[in-house]
Design a protein around this motif. Sequence first.
Motif, PDB file in Angstrom:
ATOM      1  N   GLY A   1       0.808  -1.211   0.000  1.00 53.56           N
ATOM      2  CA  GLY A   1       0.000   0.000   0.000  1.00 53.56           C
ATOM      3  C   GLY A   1       0.845   1.266   0.000  1.00 53.56           C
ATOM      4  O   GLY A   1       0.327   2.373  -0.043  1.00 53.56           O
ATOM      5  N   ARG A   2       2.151   1.115   0.031  1.00 50.94           N
ATOM      6  CA  ARG A   2       3.092   2.239   0.091  1.00 50.94           C
ATOM      7  C   ARG A   2       3.976   2.314  -1.155  1.00 50.94           C
ATOM      8  O   ARG A   2       4.853   3.163  -1.229  1.00 50.94           O
ATOM      9  N   SER A   3       3.759   1.428  -2.081  1.00 47.71           N
ATOM     10  CA  SER A   3       4.547   1.390  -3.315  1.00 47.71           C
ATOM     11  C   SER A   3       3.619   1.012  -4.458  1.00 47.71           C
ATOM     12  O   SER A   3       2.637   0.300  -4.258  1.00 47.71           O
ATOM     13  N   THR A   4       3.937   1.491  -5.645  1.00 47.54           N
ATOM     14  CA  THR A   4       3.141   1.142  -6.814  1.00 47.54           C
ATOM     15  C   THR A   4       3.944   1.415  -8.080  1.00 47.54           C
ATOM     16  O   THR A   4       5.052   1.960  -8.024  1.00 47.54           O
ATOM     17  N   ILE A   5       3.354   1.059  -9.190  1.00 48.65           N
ATOM     18  CA  ILE A   5       3.916   1.358 -10.509  1.00 48.65           C
ATOM     19  C   ILE A   5       2.766   1.849 -11.375  1.00 48.65           C
ATOM     20  O   ILE A   5       1.698   1.226 -11.410  1.00 48.65           O
ATOM     21  N   PHE A   6       2.972   2.958 -12.047  1.00 49.14           N
ATOM     22  CA  PHE A   6       2.020   3.432 -13.037  1.00 49.14           C
ATOM     23  C   PHE A   6       2.580   3.095 -14.408  1.00 49.14           C
ATOM     24  O   PHE A   6       3.780   3.267 -14.649  1.00 49.14           O
TER      25      PHE A   6
ATOM     26  N   ALA B   1       7.741   3.938 -11.366  1.00 50.74           N
ATOM     27  CA  ALA B   1       7.627   3.156 -10.138  1.00 50.74           C
ATOM     28  C   ALA B   1       7.902   4.047  -8.936  1.00 50.74           C
ATOM     29  O   ALA B   1       8.781   4.909  -8.983  1.00 50.74           O
ATOM     30  N   LEU B   2       7.142   3.837  -7.882  1.00 54.34           N
ATOM     31  CA  LEU B   2       7.307   4.568  -6.633  1.00 54.34           C
ATOM     32  C   LEU B   2       7.444   3.534  -5.528  1.00 54.34           C
ATOM     33  O   LEU B   2       6.579   2.685  -5.364  1.00 54.34           O
ATOM     34  N   GLU B   3       8.550   3.603  -4.798  1.00 54.49           N
ATOM     35  CA  GLU B   3       8.760   2.712  -3.661  1.00 54.49           C
ATOM     36  C   GLU B   3       8.828   3.557  -2.395  1.00 54.49           C
ATOM     37  O   GLU B   3       9.738   4.356  -2.216  1.00 54.49           O
ATOM     38  N   GLY B   4       7.822   3.382  -1.552  1.00 53.50           N
ATOM     39  CA  GLY B   4       7.728   4.158  -0.329  1.00 53.50           C
ATOM     40  C   GLY B   4       8.639   3.635   0.760  1.00 53.50           C
ATOM     41  O   GLY B   4       8.921   2.439   0.830  1.00 53.50           O
ATOM     42  N   GLY B   5       9.088   4.558   1.617  1.00 61.91           N
ATOM     43  CA  GLY B   5       9.884   4.178   2.766  1.00 61.91           C
ATOM     44  C   GLY B   5       9.088   3.263   3.686  1.00 61.91           C
ATOM     45  O   GLY B   5       7.870   3.399   3.814  1.00 61.91           O
ATOM     46  N   THR B   6       9.772   2.350   4.343  1.00 62.53           N
ATOM     47  CA  THR B   6       9.077   1.358   5.164  1.00 62.53           C
ATOM     48  C   THR B   6       9.204   1.614   6.657  1.00 62.53           C
ATOM     49  O   THR B   6       8.348   1.189   7.420  1.00 62.53           O
TER      50      THR B   6
ATOM     51  N   ARG C   1       8.931   7.052   6.325  1.00 64.83           N
ATOM     52  CA  ARG C   1       7.647   6.741   5.673  1.00 64.83           C
ATOM     53  C   ARG C   1       7.136   7.866   4.779  1.00 64.83           C
ATOM     54  O   ARG C   1       6.313   7.631   3.900  1.00 64.83           O
ATOM     55  N   GLN C   2       7.591   9.072   4.996  1.00 68.16           N
ATOM     56  CA  GLN C   2       7.139  10.205   4.188  1.00 68.16           C
ATOM     57  C   GLN C   2       7.913  10.304   2.873  1.00 68.16           C
ATOM     58  O   GLN C   2       7.622  11.130   2.043  1.00 68.16           O
ATOM     59  N   ARG C   3       8.882   9.411   2.677  1.00 65.98           N
ATOM     60  CA  ARG C   3       9.795   9.494   1.536  1.00 65.98           C
ATOM     61  C   ARG C   3       9.527   8.357   0.546  1.00 65.98           C
ATOM     62  O   ARG C   3       9.230   7.241   0.948  1.00 65.98           O
ATOM     63  N   ALA C   4       9.670   8.662  -0.746  1.00 68.23           N
ATOM     64  CA  ALA C   4       9.532   7.641  -1.780  1.00 68.23           C
ATOM     65  C   ALA C   4      10.622   7.813  -2.825  1.00 68.23           C
ATOM     66  O   ALA C   4      11.026   8.930  -3.146  1.00 68.23           O
ATOM     67  N   THR C   5      11.087   6.690  -3.349  1.00 68.82           N
ATOM     68  CA  THR C   5      12.095   6.670  -4.403  1.00 68.82           C
ATOM     69  C   THR C   5      11.400   6.332  -5.723  1.00 68.82           C
ATOM     70  O   THR C   5      10.545   5.447  -5.771  1.00 68.82           O
ATOM     71  N   LEU C   6      11.784   7.033  -6.774  1.00 71.05           N
ATOM     72  CA  LEU C   6      11.140   6.887  -8.081  1.00 71.05           C
ATOM     73  C   LEU C   6      12.101   6.354  -9.135  1.00 71.05           C
ATOM     74  O   LEU C   6      13.292   6.647  -9.106  1.00 71.05           O
TER      75      LEU C   6
ATOM     76  N   ALA D   1       0.753   9.908  -4.483  1.00 73.68           N
ATOM     77  CA  ALA D   1       1.673  10.099  -3.351  1.00 73.68           C
ATOM     78  C   ALA D   1       1.096  11.069  -2.324  1.00 73.68           C
ATOM     79  O   ALA D   1       1.193  10.841  -1.108  1.00 73.68           O
ATOM     80  N   ARG D   2       0.482  12.142  -2.789  1.00 71.22           N
ATOM     81  CA  ARG D   2      -0.121  13.120  -1.869  1.00 71.22           C
ATOM     82  C   ARG D   2      -1.254  12.480  -1.063  1.00 71.22           C
ATOM     83  O   ARG D   2      -1.394  12.737   0.129  1.00 71.22           O
TER      84      ARG D   2
END
Length: 172
Positions: free
Chosen positions: A57-62, A77-82, A87-92, A117-118
């Motif tokens: 629920g914190r990562s996805t791919i469009f 792709a967005l991979e959210g911090g775990t 947790r407020q950070r994501a890598t693209l 992401a928002r």
Amino acid sequence: MSTVVHIREITPDDAEAFLTLCKRLDQETRFMLLEPDERTLTPDEQRQALENLLATGRSTIFVAEAGQSGELVGYLALEGGTYRRERQRATLVIGILQAFTGQGIGSRLFQVMESWARQRSFHRLELTVMVHNQRALALYLRQGFMVEGLRRQALVVDGQSVDEYYMAKLLQ
């Protein structure tokens, strides 16, 4: 004339098509991380990886899907911090087939991703880009990313050391 492209969230059923897209990107550009022979996942392994990614629920791919053919021609792709502190950070990571660049697909992928992401209270989006990848750098700057640092000799591409910019965007 450009092809009509639909942007949507990936599903596990896209595993084989997504794997095909990634392998094509590995072949046609030197700007992606993996070399052409490094991607060894099977379609079943890719499906499992997608299921695991989406389950957080914190990562996805469009994905960008081309008109009538339904071919996947790009992704973001967005991979959210775990951990709580990140947790407020994501890598693209983004990739678009060469034949589909320059059509606004990258901008559309970023817009859809940023909305997602928002909604999930991400505050910081991060990515890296090879310093000589001027087209991608221009896209990221247009999307509001800023260069935060230089990763010297971060990669070796075709036997040559390559620097990367570390970039980020803060969501308000």
